[in-house]
Design a protein around this motif. Sequence first.
Motif, PDB file in Angstrom:
ATOM      1  N   PHE A  70      -1.263   4.582  15.043  1.00 56.60           N
ATOM      2  CA  PHE A  70      -2.362   4.585  14.078  1.00 56.60           C
ATOM      3  C   PHE A  70      -2.734   3.157  13.684  1.00 56.60           C
TER       4      PHE A  70
ATOM      5  N   VAL B 182       2.655   0.415   3.239  1.00 58.73           N
ATOM      6  CA  VAL B 182       2.686   0.663   4.680  1.00 58.73           C
ATOM      7  C   VAL B 182       1.620  -0.077   5.475  1.00 58.73           C
ATOM      8  N   GLN B 183       0.456  -0.317   4.855  1.00 56.49           N
ATOM      9  CA  GLN B 183      -0.647  -0.882   5.638  1.00 56.49           C
ATOM     10  C   GLN B 183      -0.309  -2.222   6.263  1.00 56.49           C
TER      11      GLN B 183
ATOM     12  N   GLN C 261       5.934   3.929   1.771  1.00 57.37           N
ATOM     13  CA  GLN C 261       4.643   4.483   1.359  1.00 57.37           C
ATOM     14  C   GLN C 261       3.903   3.561   0.383  1.00 57.37           C
TER      15      GLN C 261
ATOM     16  N   CYS D 149      -3.730  -7.083   3.918  1.00 58.18           N
ATOM     17  CA  CYS D 149      -4.491  -5.885   3.542  1.00 58.18           C
ATOM     18  C   CYS D 149      -4.800  -5.820   2.049  1.00 58.18           C
ATOM     19  N   ASN D 150      -3.868  -6.257   1.216  1.00 59.85           N
ATOM     20  CA  ASN D 150      -4.149  -6.306  -0.221  1.00 59.85           C
ATOM     21  C   ASN D 150      -3.304  -7.404  -0.871  1.00 59.85           C
TER      22      ASN D 150
ATOM     23  N   GLN E 171      -8.163  -0.204   3.991  1.00 60.92           N
ATOM     24  CA  GLN E 171      -6.856  -0.811   4.307  1.00 60.92           C
ATOM     25  C   GLN E 171      -6.092  -1.213   3.053  1.00 60.92           C
ATOM     26  N   MET E 172      -6.793  -1.417   1.942  1.00 63.22           N
ATOM     27  CA  MET E 172      -6.135  -1.779   0.683  1.00 63.22           C
ATOM     28  C   MET E 172      -5.216  -0.668   0.178  1.00 63.22           C
ATOM     29  N   THR E 173      -5.665   0.566   0.309  1.00 62.66           N
ATOM     30  CA  THR E 173      -5.066   1.668  -0.451  1.00 62.66           C
ATOM     31  C   THR E 173      -4.901   2.946   0.366  1.00 62.66           C
ATOM     32  N   VAL E 174      -4.866   2.805   1.691  1.00 64.60           N
ATOM     33  CA  VAL E 174      -4.946   3.959   2.602  1.00 64.60           C
ATOM     34  C   VAL E 174      -3.889   5.027   2.349  1.00 64.60           C
ATOM     35  N   GLN E 175      -2.694   4.621   1.868  1.00 64.12           N
ATOM     36  CA  GLN E 175      -1.596   5.583   1.769  1.00 64.12           C
ATOM     37  C   GLN E 175      -1.926   6.774   0.884  1.00 64.12           C
TER      38      GLN E 175
ATOM     39  N   TRP F 138       4.469  12.670   6.384  1.00 64.25           N
ATOM     40  CA  TRP F 138       4.088  11.551   7.251  1.00 64.25           C
ATOM     41  C   TRP F 138       4.795  11.675   8.600  1.00 64.25           C
TER      42      TRP F 138
END
Lengths: 566, 566
Positions: free
Chosen positions: B528, B477-478, B474, B50-51, A474-478, B520
């Motif tokens: 998702f 996005v998370q 991008q 997420c981060n 989830q930190m870096t999924v992109q 995307w």
Amino acid sequence: MTSTISMGQYLFKRVAELGIEHVFGVPGDFNLTLLDELFKVQELNWLGVCNELNGAYAADGYARIKGVPGVLVTTYAVGELSAMNGVAGAYAEHAGMIHIVGMPTRAVQKARTMLHHTMEPGMDQTIYVGMAEPIRKTHTILTDENTMAQEIDRVIEAGVKSKLPVYIYVPMDVVGIPLDASRLEKRLNTTVINSNLQMEDEVVQSTLELIRKSSKPSILADVLTIRHGGRELARRLASATQFPTYSTPLSKGVFDETDSKYNGVYNGEGKANSRHQNDYLLKASHLVSFPGCADSLESSDLVLNIGFLLSNSNTGGFTRKIPDENLVLLGHDYCQIHDKKFDGIHFLPVLKRIVEEIEKNPKQSSIPKPDTRANISTSGPITQSYIWQRIGRFLRPHDIILSESGTAQFGLTDAVFPPHTQLITQTFWSSIGYTVGACLGALVASREQTGSSTSTSTSPTPRVILLVGDGSLQMTVQEIGSYIRFGFTPLIFVINNNGYAIERAIHGPGMGYNDISMLWDHQSMLGFLGARKETGIQGRSFACRSVEELEGVLDEGEFKSAGCIQ
Amino acid sequence: MTSTISMGQYLFKRVAELGIEHVFGVPGDFNLTLLDELFKVQELNWLGVCNELNGAYAADGYARIKGVPGVLVTTYAVGELSAMNGVAGAYAEHAGMIHIVGMPTRAVQKARTMLHHTMEPGMDQTIYVGMAEPIRKTHTILTDENTMAQEIDRVIEAGVKSKLPVYIYVPMDVVGIPLDASRLEKRLNTTVINSNLQMEDEVVQSTLELIRKSSKPSILADVLTIRHGGRELARRLASATQFPTYSTPLSKGVFDETDSKYNGVYNGEGKANSRHQNDYLLKASHLVSFPGCADSLESSDLVLNIGFLLSNSNTGGFTRKIPDENLVLLGHDYCQIHDKKFDGIHFLPVLKRIVEEIEKNPKQSSIPKPDTRANISTSGPITQSYIWQRIGRFLRPHDIILSESGTAQFGLTDAVFPPHTQLITQTFWSSIGYTVGACLGALVASREQTGSSTSTSTSPTPRVILLVGDGSLQMTVQEIGSYIRFGFTPLIFVINNNGYAIERAIHGPGMGYNDISMLWDHQSMLGFLGARKETGIQGRSFACRSVEELEGVLDEGEFKSAGCIQ
């Protein structure tokens, strides 16, 4: 009459000279004209990433496979600051990086104009340069036309030799300045040498003598052996001496693990030492050594410890017990024989001389040994004791495997690697999310090394395999979108273990702060990011909740061949 | 006998005292025990992101709505460094932030143990503390038990007053240290006062006299008016004086834009000045003022310029033309009347006194004016000249709107806002991806302010509306997964304009470095990330390629009511 080349092209020609074919980064107002110059250098390609932290991770991962620094281009302030954690990780683990930062023009800097990406009126615009000081070997700000070429050379050479990040700051108005092109005819000097040859001699001769005298010797090659380009030398040393070999958690894969002389991962005794027994972190960092491994190594009368990195997670929480009188340390900034320290002596030239000496009279090579540690399950829940050894058996020679900090990283030490496996993991810096970015870099470096898909090379195409937990993902999924965008086909294992599992193991197993969103639909991730029918890009996803389901996937030919992203 | 409270709970009680109900962050080895203390404070809730960069953006967005600093908790090194760009943005734009960083124990720090997240043997473990120095007002490392409580108070008070980030570093072993609980009976002193009352008097009296004497006055309220809590005062000043009002690009929404006295966004003349004419950045940063707006403001004989921030993008590239003899600057660190500067005088107490004086004899309030600038399309392609004004008409009073740096940010100045609209945009720091994180903070702050969904409050529930480009999306996005995880229902407009459109406008329109992945599938993004049938969380997605399609969505009741994420 001297021919000239623009400053920007000069810089990127020097980058290309290192064998680099791809540069990572994110465009921004202050680096666009610099990127124009990059696009004029035929040997180089631009690889735009989703954000700068991921870009730093990618450059780091690239460097670990390629053996030369990854190159990252960011823009002033917002870009360079976003990358900091990734650059610091490359510093801590000696991955190396050339970080090129676009800056405001020299005139604007001098006027202290309150441009966007500054913070307050009259601000010294080099303020961010200062912030990065602890995470680099050296840097230059290209303001003086008379010294630019020398400065570029100096900084790149230092970066390649030290394997630490270096920064090159490029004001917007200097990218087109003509520099003397003839300088490029002389290649950069990137060879590591010890200036004190007398001291180097003493280390070499003393070590050779100890090797000759020893009756129960061992080789313990740690991670900086790999980072500083000594892996092949370490393997040649092992082969020529037939000494028992050991890796550490960080250097796993440095030796051929199917070789009969390979004894496993040494990580101290795996118990807390008394000084830190109240520190849950140090306790948690105690990976145990392989069974019998500590006893065997610690009873050696000579341990050749190459490229050591003595952090908590790499030493069983500081529980190594190798007496000085049996120890030879061959490090990147000093060597030590018993209690005698040789400051400034780099192991690489030393190791080269030792290996060449011993190879004059090598011992016969050993035969591969069967894997005796298999814990084979055929059904039921997927357990720690099953999964990591199974992943090991799934690997093929030359595969590149990335294991994320936490569960995957600690678990994977159980796997036995086939020959020529390369492991990327960040046990010392331990920034979660790292592997998702680093995997992009590894994919790029691997493609560079094997050539295009139409290459006629007969060497097996390495698969790139990412093992990542759901929280780290989830930190870096992109950046998984970048794998798809650039046509890469890694195998991605998402370990869906309901949150920050390694933190739960350390502290607060039931606490809400270790929760993450459990709502993500990993089965639709590849489709969302680009691999689906409408784009014509194939992607395959599987959910495995049992050994049966996982075995079904791991045994499937299409999965194993890694022809599409999965 | 004094009652005690743990250091950790003391800290978080002080945070709660500010009216804060949610703390953002990411857990890590070095902050887990600190988070245990947070979980014991009933008034506070943990909101895991997420981060860390997204967390910093969220804390910044929270602060802009709530008016008090957002609180971010990160872990040593990897966490705090990841957040840096977000913290720097909060510094540049005075959003305010209390950044709490978990550190190794004091004993480990003293021993310089080579723990994970350090970088090399014997490293001073406060090295990262130094790196953040330029992006904070002040900081403390809580090592001394005798001063911890005072230090916490000092740093939080400085953060609230200055609206700049502050750092509190918490070694792991101090979180349970008992502190004197009775200190909490005395509330923090967070009121901004000018210590030099004589100077403040002079500013107030001189300004009042200029107001009385002026024949063609104006009020130009800039962004620091909002950030430093002066928006209501500025509106009262406008109402009591009936002076024409202006905002800047950064302060758009500070005044009721339907009020007849509101004249638009002032941004200089919108042409490059000669000194910087070769600098494409300065040219690109020239948003023009609203038609007639510059002439009208610049012909005033008195401009009350409150909370100014004179960056390039906020001044039409430094093309403001307001002569000193007509100008009163009321700033956060100095005020200036004509050519006389009053250092250290904060506008907030000054403005309060001026407003209270004038309200003793206010002018009659004006009536709302019709929007005369509507550019109404009913069909065809979606154009810049249509979309932003249309978004303006879509807004309802009290809506919170976030416009990402680039296309959305520059375009949205064309919209006319209904009363009580709050705009979050980062025109000065301009870090793309910011709004996706900041939107989470705005959602949290808005929920805190309106109470739960079962609240009986009669004030309209604000909608939170995010306008973000595909490239910026991008980056971060998370965090849209966090909106879904925590039950928020923002309206998200993804402007799918094929890459870094604002960079294309600045430089290199056809260059590959301005490309992003176009693969995307935004229609599957919400699914998702968690909004789909299986989770029972509703999400709706639409693709609008024409005005007809977009109007169909904007006019739809279910969309407008924002009852689910869309």
